[in-house]
Design an enzyme around this catalytic site. Structure first.
Site, PDB file in Angstrom:
ATOM      1  N   LYS A  13     -17.066  45.269  24.833  1.00 42.36           N
ATOM      2  CA  LYS A  13     -16.750  45.600  23.441  1.00 42.36           C
ATOM      3  C   LYS A  13     -16.747  47.107  23.216  1.00 42.36           C
ATOM      4  CE  LYS A  13     -19.874  45.930  20.458  1.00 42.36           C
ATOM      5  NZ  LYS A  13     -20.701  46.979  19.802  1.00 42.36           N
ATOM      6  N   LEU A  66     -26.301  45.397  14.201  1.00 47.09           N
ATOM      7  CA  LEU A  66     -25.418  44.251  14.389  1.00 47.09           C
ATOM      8  C   LEU A  66     -24.491  44.468  15.582  1.00 47.09           C
ATOM      9  CD1 LEU A  66     -24.660  43.963  10.598  1.00 47.09           C
ATOM     10  CD2 LEU A  66     -26.198  42.482  11.900  1.00 47.09           C
ATOM     11  N   PRO A  67     -23.970  43.386  16.167  1.00 47.95           N
ATOM     12  CA  PRO A  67     -23.217  43.522  17.418  1.00 47.95           C
ATOM     13  C   PRO A  67     -21.820  44.126  17.293  1.00 47.95           C
ATOM     14  CG  PRO A  67     -24.141  41.308  17.200  1.00 47.95           C
ATOM     15  CD  PRO A  67     -24.268  41.973  15.867  1.00 47.95           C
ATOM     16  N   ASN A  93     -19.187  42.033  12.112  1.00 49.45           N
ATOM     17  CA  ASN A  93     -20.498  41.685  11.570  1.00 49.45           C
ATOM     18  C   ASN A  93     -20.985  42.731  10.581  1.00 49.45           C
ATOM     19  OD1 ASN A  93     -21.180  40.820  14.940  1.00 49.45           O
ATOM     20  ND2 ASN A  93     -20.605  39.374  13.342  1.00 49.45           N
ATOM     21  N   LYS A 105     -21.819  57.822  20.642  1.00 44.44           N
ATOM     22  CA  LYS A 105     -22.263  56.607  21.328  1.00 44.44           C
ATOM     23  C   LYS A 105     -21.146  56.026  22.194  1.00 44.44           C
ATOM     24  CE  LYS A 105     -24.442  52.916  22.576  1.00 44.44           C
ATOM     25  NZ  LYS A 105     -24.979  51.902  21.664  1.00 44.44           N
ATOM     26  N   THR A 130     -23.228  49.592  17.033  1.00 42.44           N
ATOM     27  CA  THR A 130     -22.170  50.357  17.689  1.00 42.44           C
ATOM     28  C   THR A 130     -20.843  49.736  17.284  1.00 42.44           C
ATOM     29  OG1 THR A 130     -23.579  50.923  19.570  1.00 42.44           O
ATOM     30  CG2 THR A 130     -21.211  51.123  19.888  1.00 42.44           C
TER      31      THR A 130
END
Length: 336
Positions: free
Chosen positions: A284, A103-104, A108, A209, A134
């Protein structure tokens, strides 16, 4: 607890779900030749630019899928290929005891796990839940606590490599969670990636990440600035890229994902910066790095500048373009 999770997600400023790019539709029913009897279904939630090819690679390895996406159209080609599509994350959890989410944003992920129709409403004891989104490491840790209360296991496993690696099954997974469960996660993640690395406790996958993407943003901006300067000094861009890539300035942004149109084939800069990893998502991720730097009192001078540049790009019409479009942005911004 769900309310506190939503506050964590909102604090990161992650409001990009409705803008998520959808992958091009196409039939792939013929790609899977499998003996499904030996493999139990895997749940997959989130079929965006990354989730779509990741799910397809699970199919290629013989795993039947239980599919859900907030956009029903994203599920159609999977349904046409014989996979089961359900109407909520909770329904996925009811039918599968191994679930991958892609998911973004933090918001979410929180909704998919802890929402009114979330995974935790029907999750089975002993289930393995792998989140490849992420998101904020703090959100991953809170989700893990909620999952543990239900007798299930949560692991964060964000990816690196982009859409190309997702399609070819060559992603790198950075995994955080209970080490005893790593082998079970690796079985699935190895179908979608060529490198699956155990990083430590829950949240360490996200930490790795975030650090990687901060460096990626900095190096892409540096490559774009360098190429722009060289071109304005009269150098041919292909020649300059060749020199950089045989010299000490070589990096992934210069030799694999060059941001200058015409220098490389098969990259977003050769396609008007379409596809790839969106500027919005890079902004983001840099926001996550900024939040983490603030909480750990870590100086990230270049990371902060990169964050501001990508935020400016989003405000000036680049939000849906690949993050390598920073080259185009710099070319057009004479005020710098």
């Amino acid at each position: 607890m769900a309310a506190s999770l939503r506050l964590l997600g909102a604090a990161s400023g992650l409001r990009y779900w409705s803008r998520r790019l959808r992958p091009a539709a196409g039939s792939f029913a013929a790609v899977c030749s499998r003996s499904v009897a030996s493999k139990t279904p895997v749940g997959f939630i989130g079929l965006g630019n990354m989730g779509n090819p990741m799910a397809k690679n699970l199919m290629k390895h013989g795993y039947p899928l239980i599919i859900y996406d907030v956009f029903p159209d994203a599920c159609k080609e999977f349904q046409d290929a014989g996979e089961q599509v359900v109407s909520s994350p909770a329904d996925v959890a009811e039918k599968a005891d191994r679930i991958i989410t892609m998911l973004p944003t933090s918001i979410n992920a929180i909704e998919a796990y802890s929402g009114a129709n979330g995974i935790l409403k029907k999750v089975k004891k002993g289930s393995l839940l792998i989140d490849s989104s992420t998101i904020d490491p703090a959100v991953s840790k809170e989700l893990a606590k909620e999952v543990e209360k239900m007798g299930a296991v949560f692991m964060d496993a964000p990816v690196s490599g982009g859409v190309g690696a997702a399609r070819s099954g060559n992603l790198t997974f950075m995994v955080g969670g209970v080490e005893d469960e790593f082998a079970a996660a690796q079985e699935l993640l190895g179908c979608m990636g060529s490198s699956v690395v155990y990083c430590g406790a829950v949240g360490t996958g996200q930490a790795a990440k975030i650090c990687n993407n901060m460096l990626l943003a900095i190096s892409m901006i540096g490559t774009a600035e360098t190429m722009n300067l060289g071109i304005r000094l009269g150098l041919d861009p292909k020649l300059l890229a060749k020199i950089l890539n045989m010299s000490s300035g070589r990096c992934w942004s210069s030799d694999t994902y060059n941001p200058v149109p015409g220098v490389m084939d098969g990259v977003p800069s050769a396609n008007n910066y379409q596809g790839g990893f969106g500027t919005t998502l890079m902004a983001k991720d840099l926001g996550l790095a900024q939040d983490s730097a603030t909480s750990t009192k870590s100086p990230i001078l270049l990371g902060s500048l990169a964050h501001q540049i990508y935020r400016m790009m989003c405000a000036k019409g680049y939000s849906k373009k690949d993050f390598s479009s920073v080259f185009q942005f710099l070319r057009e911004e004479e005020t710098f």
